[in-house]
Design a protein around this motif. Structure first.
Motif, PDB file in Angstrom:
ATOM      1  N   GLN A 154       0.837  -1.132   0.152  1.00  0.00           N
ATOM      2  CA  GLN A 154      -0.080  -0.106   0.051  1.00  0.00           C
ATOM      3  C   GLN A 154       0.877   1.342   0.026  1.00  0.00           C
ATOM      4  O   GLN A 154       0.412   2.233  -0.851  1.00  0.00           O
ATOM      5  CB  GLN A 154      -0.748   0.031   1.284  1.00  0.00           C
ATOM      6  CG  GLN A 154      -2.036  -0.985   1.031  1.00  0.00           C
ATOM      7  CD  GLN A 154      -2.847  -1.340   2.313  1.00  0.00           C
ATOM      8  OE1 GLN A 154      -2.324  -1.065   3.463  1.00  0.00           O
ATOM      9  NE2 GLN A 154      -3.901  -1.970   2.363  1.00  0.00           N
ATOM     10  N   GLU A 155       1.903   1.200   0.560  1.00  0.00           N
ATOM     11  CA  GLU A 155       3.053   2.322   0.545  1.00  0.00           C
ATOM     12  C   GLU A 155       3.391   2.688  -0.621  1.00  0.00           C
ATOM     13  O   GLU A 155       3.640   3.813  -1.173  1.00  0.00           O
ATOM     14  CB  GLU A 155       4.022   1.950   1.520  1.00  0.00           C
ATOM     15  CG  GLU A 155       3.564   2.211   3.320  1.00  0.00           C
ATOM     16  CD  GLU A 155       4.731   2.042   3.982  1.00  0.00           C
ATOM     17  OE1 GLU A 155       6.032   2.190   3.625  1.00  0.00           O
ATOM     18  OE2 GLU A 155       4.501   1.767   5.149  1.00  0.00           O
ATOM     19  N   VAL A 156       3.685   1.575  -1.521  1.00  0.00           N
ATOM     20  CA  VAL A 156       4.411   1.547  -2.783  1.00  0.00           C
ATOM     21  C   VAL A 156       3.405   2.041  -3.527  1.00  0.00           C
ATOM     22  O   VAL A 156       3.683   2.990  -4.491  1.00  0.00           O
ATOM     23  CB  VAL A 156       4.616   0.290  -3.412  1.00  0.00           C
ATOM     24  CG1 VAL A 156       4.924   0.209  -4.899  1.00  0.00           C
ATOM     25  CG2 VAL A 156       6.030  -0.320  -2.606  1.00  0.00           C
ATOM     26  N   ALA A 157       1.940   1.587  -3.498  1.00  0.00           N
ATOM     27  CA  ALA A 157       0.950   2.350  -4.385  1.00  0.00           C
ATOM     28  C   ALA A 157       0.670   3.852  -4.039  1.00  0.00           C
ATOM     29  O   ALA A 157       0.401   4.414  -5.021  1.00  0.00           O
ATOM     30  CB  ALA A 157      -0.261   1.601  -4.050  1.00  0.00           C
ATOM     31  N   ALA A 158       0.864   4.265  -2.851  1.00  0.00           N
ATOM     32  CA  ALA A 158       0.616   5.587  -2.467  1.00  0.00           C
ATOM     33  C   ALA A 158       1.717   6.454  -3.046  1.00  0.00           C
ATOM     34  O   ALA A 158       1.579   7.716  -3.380  1.00  0.00           O
ATOM     35  CB  ALA A 158       0.521   5.551  -0.995  1.00  0.00           C
ATOM     36  N   LYS A 159       3.052   5.900  -3.275  1.00  0.00           N
ATOM     37  CA  LYS A 159       4.227   6.623  -3.590  1.00  0.00           C
ATOM     38  C   LYS A 159       4.351   6.674  -5.069  1.00  0.00           C
ATOM     39  O   LYS A 159       5.046   7.539  -5.555  1.00  0.00           O
ATOM     40  CB  LYS A 159       5.200   6.134  -2.991  1.00  0.00           C
ATOM     41  CG  LYS A 159       5.436   6.347  -1.447  1.00  0.00           C
ATOM     42  CD  LYS A 159       6.773   5.938  -0.759  1.00  0.00           C
ATOM     43  CE  LYS A 159       6.573   6.130   0.692  1.00  0.00           C
ATOM     44  NZ  LYS A 159       7.867   5.587   1.394  1.00  0.00           N
ATOM     45  N   THR A 160       3.813   5.844  -5.828  1.00  0.00           N
ATOM     46  CA  THR A 160       3.532   5.859  -7.442  1.00  0.00           C
ATOM     47  C   THR A 160       2.573   6.350  -8.122  1.00  0.00           C
ATOM     48  O   THR A 160       1.310   6.398  -7.557  1.00  0.00           O
ATOM     49  CB  THR A 160       3.690   4.341  -7.801  1.00  0.00           C
ATOM     50  OG1 THR A 160       2.712   3.649  -7.514  1.00  0.00           O
ATOM     51  CG2 THR A 160       5.086   3.813  -7.481  1.00  0.00           C
ATOM     52  N   ASN A 161       3.014   7.305  -9.153  1.00  0.00           N
ATOM     53  CA  ASN A 161       1.768   7.917  -9.682  1.00  0.00           C
ATOM     54  C   ASN A 161       0.907   6.907 -10.488  1.00  0.00           C
ATOM     55  O   ASN A 161      -0.260   7.277 -10.520  1.00  0.00           O
ATOM     56  CB  ASN A 161       2.524   8.967 -10.850  1.00  0.00           C
ATOM     57  CG  ASN A 161       3.191  10.139 -10.211  1.00  0.00           C
ATOM     58  OD1 ASN A 161       2.923  10.539  -8.971  1.00  0.00           O
ATOM     59  ND2 ASN A 161       4.388  10.509 -10.792  1.00  0.00           N
ATOM     60  N   ALA A 162       1.511   5.919 -11.158  1.00  0.00           N
ATOM     61  CA  ALA A 162       0.815   5.112 -11.814  1.00  0.00           C
ATOM     62  C   ALA A 162       0.601   3.804 -10.985  1.00  0.00           C
ATOM     63  O   ALA A 162       1.295   3.598 -10.103  1.00  0.00           O
ATOM     64  CB  ALA A 162       1.585   4.653 -13.201  1.00  0.00           C
ATOM     65  N   GLN A 163      -0.452   3.116 -11.380  1.00  0.00           N
ATOM     66  CA  GLN A 163      -0.591   1.826 -10.688  1.00  0.00           C
ATOM     67  C   GLN A 163       0.439   0.682 -10.609  1.00  0.00           C
ATOM     68  O   GLN A 163       0.551   0.240 -11.807  1.00  0.00           O
ATOM     69  CB  GLN A 163      -2.031   1.214 -10.797  1.00  0.00           C
ATOM     70  CG  GLN A 163      -2.292  -0.116 -10.325  1.00  0.00           C
ATOM     71  CD  GLN A 163      -2.223   0.098  -8.784  1.00  0.00           C
ATOM     72  OE1 GLN A 163      -1.575  -0.436  -8.098  1.00  0.00           O
ATOM     73  NE2 GLN A 163      -3.623   0.250  -8.260  1.00  0.00           N
ATOM     74  N   ALA A 164       1.363   0.546  -9.769  1.00  0.00           N
ATOM     75  CA  ALA A 164       2.475  -0.397  -9.705  1.00  0.00           C
ATOM     76  C   ALA A 164       2.106  -1.661  -9.295  1.00  0.00           C
ATOM     77  O   ALA A 164       2.886  -2.557  -9.608  1.00  0.00           O
ATOM     78  CB  ALA A 164       3.520   0.356  -8.866  1.00  0.00           C
ATOM     79  N   ILE A 165       0.977  -2.086  -8.834  1.00  0.00           N
ATOM     80  CA  ILE A 165       0.732  -3.417  -8.317  1.00  0.00           C
ATOM     81  C   ILE A 165      -0.523  -3.837  -9.235  1.00  0.00           C
ATOM     82  O   ILE A 165      -1.594  -3.172  -9.464  1.00  0.00           O
ATOM     83  CB  ILE A 165      -0.128  -3.239  -6.850  1.00  0.00           C
ATOM     84  CG1 ILE A 165       1.361  -2.992  -6.041  1.00  0.00           C
ATOM     85  CG2 ILE A 165      -0.147  -4.511  -6.337  1.00  0.00           C
ATOM     86  CD1 ILE A 165       1.019  -2.449  -4.647  1.00  0.00           C
ATOM     87  N   HIS A 166       0.055  -5.040  -9.912  1.00  0.00           N
ATOM     88  CA  HIS A 166      -1.053  -5.497 -11.128  1.00  0.00           C
ATOM     89  C   HIS A 166      -1.762  -6.678 -10.624  1.00  0.00           C
ATOM     90  O   HIS A 166      -2.891  -6.742 -11.156  1.00  0.00           O
ATOM     91  CB  HIS A 166      -0.204  -5.746 -12.245  1.00  0.00           C
ATOM     92  CG  HIS A 166       0.353  -4.175 -12.910  1.00  0.00           C
ATOM     93  ND1 HIS A 166       1.905  -4.363 -13.322  1.00  0.00           N
ATOM     94  CD2 HIS A 166      -0.237  -3.054 -12.848  1.00  0.00           C
ATOM     95  CE1 HIS A 166       2.144  -3.127 -13.747  1.00  0.00           C
ATOM     96  NE2 HIS A 166       0.972  -2.277 -13.423  1.00  0.00           N
ATOM     97  N   ALA A 167      -1.180  -7.448  -9.878  1.00  0.00           N
ATOM     98  CA  ALA A 167      -1.814  -8.744  -9.533  1.00  0.00           C
ATOM     99  C   ALA A 167      -0.923  -9.217  -8.058  1.00  0.00           C
ATOM    100  O   ALA A 167      -0.075  -9.220  -7.860  1.00  0.00           O
ATOM    101  CB  ALA A 167      -1.517  -9.820 -10.397  1.00  0.00           C
ATOM    102  N   VAL A 168      -2.197  -9.416  -7.003  1.00  0.00           N
ATOM    103  CA  VAL A 168      -1.682 -10.013  -5.748  1.00  0.00           C
ATOM    104  C   VAL A 168      -2.630 -11.403  -5.388  1.00  0.00           C
ATOM    105  O   VAL A 168      -3.644 -11.482  -5.676  1.00  0.00           O
ATOM    106  CB  VAL A 168      -1.913  -8.993  -4.762  1.00  0.00           C
ATOM    107  CG1 VAL A 168      -1.330  -9.591  -3.394  1.00  0.00           C
ATOM    108  CG2 VAL A 168      -1.283  -7.675  -5.014  1.00  0.00           C
ATOM    109  N   THR A 169      -1.860 -12.400  -4.758  1.00  0.00           N
ATOM    110  CA  THR A 169      -2.668 -13.454  -4.512  1.00  0.00           C
ATOM    111  C   THR A 169      -1.884 -14.048  -3.266  1.00  0.00           C
ATOM    112  O   THR A 169      -0.670 -13.700  -2.788  1.00  0.00           O
ATOM    113  CB  THR A 169      -2.346 -14.417  -5.679  1.00  0.00           C
ATOM    114  OG1 THR A 169      -3.161 -15.570  -5.344  1.00  0.00           O
ATOM    115  CG2 THR A 169      -1.092 -15.308  -5.820  1.00  0.00           C
ATOM    116  N   ASP A 170      -2.574 -14.905  -2.501  1.00  0.00           N
ATOM    117  CA  ASP A 170      -2.272 -15.643  -1.234  1.00  0.00           C
ATOM    118  C   ASP A 170      -1.706 -16.951  -1.840  1.00  0.00           C
ATOM    119  O   ASP A 170      -2.629 -17.713  -2.018  1.00  0.00           O
ATOM    120  CB  ASP A 170      -3.358 -15.625  -0.247  1.00  0.00           C
ATOM    121  CG  ASP A 170      -3.189 -16.277   0.881  1.00  0.00           C
ATOM    122  OD1 ASP A 170      -1.797 -16.440   1.318  1.00  0.00           O
ATOM    123  OD2 ASP A 170      -3.859 -17.004   1.485  1.00  0.00           O
ATOM    124  N   VAL A 171      -0.475 -17.387  -1.755  1.00  0.00           N
ATOM    125  CA  VAL A 171       0.066 -18.682  -2.147  1.00  0.00           C
ATOM    126  C   VAL A 171      -0.500 -19.753  -1.201  1.00  0.00           C
ATOM    127  O   VAL A 171       0.061 -19.796   0.050  1.00  0.00           O
ATOM    128  CB  VAL A 171       1.386 -18.797  -2.083  1.00  0.00           C
ATOM    129  CG1 VAL A 171       2.075 -20.024  -2.604  1.00  0.00           C
ATOM    130  CG2 VAL A 171       1.812 -17.725  -3.283  1.00  0.00           C
TER     131      VAL A 171
END
Length: 217
Positions: A154-171
């Motif tokens: 969430q910190e990465v997403a807040a600090k980047t202008n573009a959406q940097a997180i494209h897919a997340v999953t729980d292995v």
């Protein structure tokens, strides 16, 4: 957002099992970028089972839910031949900030926040062929909340202008390969194309194997 997960014991200690079940039930909320707020317990327990065991399982789950600041507001139990435990969890998130488990894009980098191999160790434990050090490492990993990893993203997403997180999953049950495939498939109906994911196995963090085979007494 709502999610539900429950399973049979993966470790011998009932309190620890409760903690692991709770952490696992919370994981999908974190993987979608949400915040858990409340939960309902799901219990299956033998009619002639020792109530003290059930008490410890529930206490373990409550301990982990308290750590997550998630309130257990009730639940449901049934008589069952096998012990089963988990939670239905409710969480909150901004509807435009939900992380999905599909949508990986070219040049993305896969981040694994925990070592892999808990399934292998759990299976070895059931067959009484797991070393103490391996079991302890797996328990530490399985009972650790994924909250810190979600907060870091969430910190990465807040600090980047573009959406940097494209897919997340729980292995979990499908392993690294199964869940990576899920992220790579895309979603044609939503215009998300499929991609190919390249995994270098030597870079995947795994639990260290014992130097010699170990059989529990």
């Amino acid at each position: 957002m709502q999610t539900v997960d429950f399973f049979t014991p993966v470790v011998d200690d009932p309190f620890t099992f409760g903690q692991i079940a709770a952490a696992n039930s919370l994981s999908d909320i974190y993987a979608m970028g949400g915040k858990p707020i409340s939960a309902l317990s799901i219990v299956g327990f033998p009619e002639k089972g020792d109530p003290a065991i059930l008490e410890q399982i529930i206490r373990g789950g409550l301990d982990k839910m308290k750590e997550a600041n998630c309130t257990v507001i009730g639940g449901h139990s049934i008589r069952n031949d096998d012990i089963q435990f988990g939670y239905a969890v409710t969480g909150t998130i901004h509807p435009k900030k939900i992380w999905r488990n599909v949508g990986a894009q070219p040049n993305d980098v896969i981040l694994l926040t925990k070592p892999v191999g808990t399934g292998l160790i759990s299976t070895a434990l059931k067959r009484e062929r797991a070393g103490k050090a391996s079991v302890e490492a797996a328990i530490t990993s399985m009972s650790k909340l994924n909250r810190s990893a979600a907060e870091a993203l969430q910190e990465v997403a807040a600090k980047t202008n573009a959406q940097a997180i494209h897919a997340v999953t729980d292995v979990t049950g499908f392993g690294v390969l199964g869940h990576a495939r899920e992220m790579a498939l895309g979603d044609p109906e939503k215009g998300i194309p499929a991609v190919t994911i390249e995994i270098h196995y030597e870079a995947v963090p795994c639990f260290s194997a014992p130097s010699t085979p170990h059989v529990r007494e």
